[in-house]
Write a protein that holds these residues in place. Sequence first.
Motif, PDB file in Angstrom:
ATOM      1  N   SER A   1       1.041  -1.270   0.098  1.00  0.00           N
ATOM      2  CA  SER A   1      -0.049  -0.119   0.123  1.00  0.00           C
ATOM      3  C   SER A   1       0.756   1.092  -0.017  1.00  0.00           C
ATOM      4  N   GLY A   2       0.523   1.960  -1.044  1.00  0.00           N
ATOM      5  CA  GLY A   2       1.403   3.258  -1.067  1.00  0.00           C
ATOM      6  C   GLY A   2       2.859   3.379  -1.494  1.00  0.00           C
ATOM      7  N   ALA A   3       2.998   1.971  -2.331  1.00  0.00           N
ATOM      8  CA  ALA A   3       4.473   1.843  -2.779  1.00  0.00           C
ATOM      9  C   ALA A   3       4.815   2.941  -3.925  1.00  0.00           C
ATOM     10  N   TYR A   4       3.805   3.322  -4.732  1.00  0.00           N
ATOM     11  CA  TYR A   4       4.008   4.239  -5.759  1.00  0.00           C
ATOM     12  C   TYR A   4       4.201   5.600  -5.223  1.00  0.00           C
ATOM     13  N   GLU A   5       3.762   6.108  -3.982  1.00  0.00           N
ATOM     14  CA  GLU A   5       3.795   7.316  -3.238  1.00  0.00           C
ATOM     15  C   GLU A   5       5.494   7.331  -2.854  1.00  0.00           C
ATOM     16  N   LEU A   6       5.499   6.203  -2.118  1.00  0.00           N
ATOM     17  CA  LEU A   6       6.851   6.228  -1.111  1.00  0.00           C
ATOM     18  C   LEU A   6       7.961   6.235  -2.311  1.00  0.00           C
ATOM     19  N   THR A   7       7.957   5.341  -3.513  1.00  0.00           N
ATOM     20  CA  THR A   7       9.070   5.597  -4.458  1.00  0.00           C
ATOM     21  C   THR A   7       9.200   6.878  -5.025  1.00  0.00           C
ATOM     22  N   GLN A   8       8.082   7.755  -5.089  1.00  0.00           N
ATOM     23  CA  GLN A   8       8.123   9.015  -5.522  1.00  0.00           C
ATOM     24  C   GLN A   8       8.883  10.012  -4.629  1.00  0.00           C
ATOM     25  N   LEU A   9       8.586   9.810  -3.273  1.00  0.00           N
ATOM     26  CA  LEU A   9       9.356  10.631  -2.344  1.00  0.00           C
ATOM     27  C   LEU A   9      10.847  10.216  -1.974  1.00  0.00           C
ATOM     28  N   LEU A  10      10.876   8.989  -2.046  1.00  0.00           N
ATOM     29  CA  LEU A  10      12.405   8.402  -2.074  1.00  0.00           C
ATOM     30  C   LEU A  10      13.262   9.017  -3.214  1.00  0.00           C
TER      31      LEU A  10
END
Length: 169
Positions: A54-63
Motif C-alpha cells: 500500500s502506497g508503494a508508488y507514493e513512497l517511491t516518488q518521495l524516495l
Amino acid sequence: MTPGAQTPAPGRIAKIRRGATFLLGLACLLVLAAMIGLTCVDVVARYLFNSPVSGAYELTQLLLASLIFLALPLTTAAGEHIEVELLDGLKSVLLKRLGTIAAGVTTVAVFAIVSLELMEHAEKLQRREQVTDSLSIPLYLIGWLGAASFAISAVAAIFWSLKRFQKKA
C-alpha cells in the motif's frame, strides 16, 4: 606564528567536507537501498500474493526526490555537473578568467535562489498541512530537504568555483 605553519582552518574545513560527504553518501546509499527493497517487496507481493504494498508508488516518488536532493551537493562538490565551455576557444586569459567568474557567480546565484524559493514553498506546504494522498506523509519535509540541499550546493559551488578559478589562473 612560525614560518611554514598553517592555520588550522583549512584542516577543519577539509574535515567538515569529508564528514558531510560521508554522511550525504551514506544517506544516498540508504535511500537507494530503501527504493530497491520497496520495489522488490512490492513486485513479489503483487505477483505472488496478489497484494501490492500500500502506497508503494507514493513512497517511491518521495524516495526518488530525496535521493536527488541528497546527491545534488555531492555532485556539486565533485564538480560533476554537465558543463558547456563556450569560452574555451578564446585566446585572452582575461576573458577566460571573467568567464570562469561569471559561471561561478551564476551557479551560486541559481542554487541560492532555488533554495530560497523552496524554503517559501516548504513553508506554504507546512502552513497548509499538505500531505500525500494515500499515506498522508507531510510534503513540507521534502520541501525543506530540497531547500537545504540547494543551500549546501550553493556553498559547495562557492568552493568549487574558487578552486576552479585558482586552477585556471
